[in-house]
Motif scaffolding. Sequence first.
Motif, PDB file in Angstrom:
ATOM      1  N   ASP A  14     -38.318 -86.945 -13.375  1.00  0.00           N
ATOM      2  CA  ASP A  14     -37.148 -87.634 -13.918  1.00  0.00           C
ATOM      3  C   ASP A  14     -37.479 -88.308 -15.250  1.00  0.00           C
ATOM      4  N   HIS A  15     -36.443 -88.693 -15.968  1.00  0.00           N
ATOM      5  CA  HIS A  15     -36.542 -89.371 -17.263  1.00  0.00           C
ATOM      6  C   HIS A  15     -37.240 -88.503 -18.317  1.00  0.00           C
ATOM      7  N   ILE A  16     -36.959 -87.216 -18.282  1.00  0.00           N
ATOM      8  CA  ILE A  16     -37.455 -86.293 -19.308  1.00  0.00           C
ATOM      9  C   ILE A  16     -36.522 -86.411 -20.508  1.00  0.00           C
ATOM     10  N   LYS A  17     -37.093 -86.479 -21.707  1.00  0.00           N
ATOM     11  CA  LYS A  17     -36.250 -86.512 -22.902  1.00  0.00           C
ATOM     12  C   LYS A  17     -35.337 -85.298 -22.895  1.00  0.00           C
ATOM     13  N   ALA A  18     -34.078 -85.501 -23.263  1.00  0.00           N
ATOM     14  CA  ALA A  18     -33.092 -84.411 -23.269  1.00  0.00           C
ATOM     15  C   ALA A  18     -33.615 -83.236 -24.099  1.00  0.00           C
ATOM     16  N   ILE A  67     -50.729 -82.948 -17.673  1.00  0.00           N
ATOM     17  CA  ILE A  67     -49.891 -82.230 -18.634  1.00  0.00           C
ATOM     18  C   ILE A  67     -48.596 -82.998 -18.851  1.00  0.00           C
ATOM     19  N   LEU A  68     -47.997 -83.494 -17.768  1.00  0.00           N
ATOM     20  CA  LEU A  68     -46.758 -84.266 -17.897  1.00  0.00           C
ATOM     21  C   LEU A  68     -46.990 -85.543 -18.691  1.00  0.00           C
ATOM     22  N   GLY A  69     -48.097 -86.231 -18.448  1.00  0.00           N
ATOM     23  CA  GLY A  69     -48.416 -87.442 -19.192  1.00  0.00           C
ATOM     24  C   GLY A  69     -48.602 -87.167 -20.668  1.00  0.00           C
ATOM     25  N   PHE A  70     -49.175 -86.010 -20.991  1.00  0.00           N
ATOM     26  CA  PHE A  70     -49.361 -85.628 -22.390  1.00  0.00           C
ATOM     27  C   PHE A  70     -48.019 -85.338 -23.055  1.00  0.00           C
ATOM     28  N   ILE A  71     -47.146 -84.619 -22.360  1.00  0.00           N
ATOM     29  CA  ILE A  71     -45.845 -84.259 -22.932  1.00  0.00           C
ATOM     30  C   ILE A  71     -45.004 -85.505 -23.171  1.00  0.00           C
ATOM     31  N   ASP A  72     -44.926 -86.379 -22.166  1.00  0.00           N
ATOM     32  CA  ASP A  72     -44.139 -87.601 -22.302  1.00  0.00           C
ATOM     33  C   ASP A  72     -44.565 -88.563 -21.201  1.00  0.00           C
ATOM     34  N   ASN A  73     -45.255 -89.641 -21.577  1.00  0.00           N
ATOM     35  CA  ASN A  73     -45.755 -90.567 -20.561  1.00  0.00           C
ATOM     36  C   ASN A  73     -44.675 -91.506 -20.022  1.00  0.00           C
ATOM     37  N   ASN A  74     -43.424 -91.338 -20.461  1.00  0.00           N
ATOM     38  CA  ASN A  74     -42.318 -92.127 -19.904  1.00  0.00           C
ATOM     39  C   ASN A  74     -41.638 -91.424 -18.728  1.00  0.00           C
ATOM     40  N   GLU A  84     -35.411 -88.684   1.415  1.00  0.00           N
ATOM     41  CA  GLU A  84     -35.494 -90.043   0.868  1.00  0.00           C
ATOM     42  C   GLU A  84     -36.666 -90.159  -0.107  1.00  0.00           C
ATOM     43  N   ILE A  85     -36.505 -90.997  -1.125  1.00  0.00           N
ATOM     44  CA  ILE A  85     -37.606 -91.271  -2.050  1.00  0.00           C
ATOM     45  C   ILE A  85     -38.613 -92.155  -1.330  1.00  0.00           C
ATOM     46  N   VAL A  86     -39.851 -91.668  -1.201  1.00  0.00           N
ATOM     47  CA  VAL A  86     -40.884 -92.428  -0.510  1.00  0.00           C
ATOM     48  C   VAL A  86     -41.911 -93.013  -1.468  1.00  0.00           C
ATOM     49  N   ASP A  87     -41.958 -92.496  -2.705  1.00  0.00           N
ATOM     50  CA  ASP A  87     -42.928 -92.998  -3.677  1.00  0.00           C
ATOM     51  C   ASP A  87     -42.451 -92.643  -5.074  1.00  0.00           C
ATOM     52  N   LYS A  88     -42.769 -93.498  -6.018  1.00  0.00           N
ATOM     53  CA  LYS A  88     -42.485 -93.247  -7.436  1.00  0.00           C
ATOM     54  C   LYS A  88     -43.787 -93.355  -8.189  1.00  0.00           C
ATOM     55  N   LYS A  89     -44.040 -92.379  -9.045  1.00  0.00           N
ATOM     56  CA  LYS A  89     -45.250 -92.402  -9.857  1.00  0.00           C
ATOM     57  C   LYS A  89     -44.855 -92.491 -11.325  1.00  0.00           C
ATOM     58  N   THR A  90     -45.543 -93.351 -12.035  1.00  0.00           N
ATOM     59  CA  THR A  90     -45.382 -93.401 -13.480  1.00  0.00           C
ATOM     60  C   THR A  90     -46.600 -92.731 -14.092  1.00  0.00           C
ATOM     61  N   LEU A  91     -46.435 -92.199 -15.269  1.00  0.00           N
ATOM     62  CA  LEU A  91     -47.503 -91.444 -15.909  1.00  0.00           C
ATOM     63  C   LEU A  91     -48.126 -92.238 -17.039  1.00  0.00           C
ATOM     64  N   SER A  92     -49.338 -91.884 -17.360  1.00  0.00           N
ATOM     65  CA  SER A  92     -50.012 -92.463 -18.520  1.00  0.00           C
ATOM     66  C   SER A  92     -50.575 -91.311 -19.340  1.00  0.00           C
ATOM     67  N   LEU A  93     -50.953 -91.622 -20.560  1.00  0.00           N
ATOM     68  CA  LEU A  93     -51.544 -90.592 -21.405  1.00  0.00           C
ATOM     69  C   LEU A  93     -52.899 -90.199 -20.829  1.00  0.00           C
ATOM     70  N   PRO A  94     -53.152 -88.917 -20.630  1.00  0.00           N
ATOM     71  CA  PRO A  94     -54.461 -88.507 -20.120  1.00  0.00           C
ATOM     72  C   PRO A  94     -55.524 -88.673 -21.192  1.00  0.00           C
ATOM     73  N   HIS A  95     -56.749 -88.973 -20.772  1.00  0.00           N
ATOM     74  CA  HIS A  95     -57.850 -89.128 -21.723  1.00  0.00           C
ATOM     75  C   HIS A  95     -58.198 -87.793 -22.377  1.00  0.00           C
ATOM     76  N   THR A  96     -58.198 -86.720 -21.583  1.00  0.00           N
ATOM     77  CA  THR A  96     -58.458 -85.384 -22.132  1.00  0.00           C
ATOM     78  C   THR A  96     -57.374 -84.415 -21.692  1.00  0.00           C
ATOM     79  N   VAL A  97     -57.112 -83.444 -22.542  1.00  0.00           N
ATOM     80  CA  VAL A  97     -56.142 -82.394 -22.257  1.00  0.00           C
ATOM     81  C   VAL A  97     -56.857 -81.067 -22.496  1.00  0.00           C
ATOM     82  N   THR A  98     -56.878 -80.208 -21.475  1.00  0.00           N
ATOM     83  CA  THR A  98     -57.602 -78.941 -21.566  1.00  0.00           C
ATOM     84  C   THR A  98     -56.651 -77.762 -21.443  1.00  0.00           C
ATOM     85  N   ASN A  99     -56.708 -76.874 -22.416  1.00  0.00           N
ATOM     86  CA  ASN A  99     -55.941 -75.618 -22.464  1.00  0.00           C
ATOM     87  C   ASN A  99     -54.428 -75.809 -22.382  1.00  0.00           C
TER      88      ASN A  99
END
Length: 139
Positions: A14-18, A67-74, A84-99
């Motif tokens: 969710d909350h992907i930039k349009a 990969i999702l954190g790299f594309i958009d950490n929001n 039912e929603i049982v958990d929500k995860k927020t993303l952060s920028l990954p330290h390394t991105v491979t391939n």
Amino acid sequence: MLNVGKLENGFVIDHIKAGKSMDIYKYLGLGKLDCCVAIIKNARSNKMGKKDIIKIDGGLDLVDLDILGFIDNNITINIIKDGEIVDKKTLSLPHTVTNVIKCKNPRCITQIEQELDHVFILTDEKEHIYRCKYCESKY
């Protein structure tokens, strides 16, 4: 108004930039999965105005959160169990991105040695700047 069915077990990106949902679809390889994937583009959002949403019927192990954190950490991930929603995860920028991205420096070793992984390291978290591990070119 468009109505997309309720997800019983799986997760919602969710909350992907349009307009970015198809990039995520490609980067995550969702077309190769043997499960139901729903993409909702330009959904109304009080917070963002417009947003994209991806619903995936399956476990969270199907995607690489880095990969999702790299594309958009929001982006947020909602885990759904028994409808039912049982958990929500927020993303952060990954330290390394491979391939995920490729170095564009024509003199980089990754251009010559095709079997080398394209590895980028986060060098400036505030500005979201990644640099090639081998030649330090900025992405």
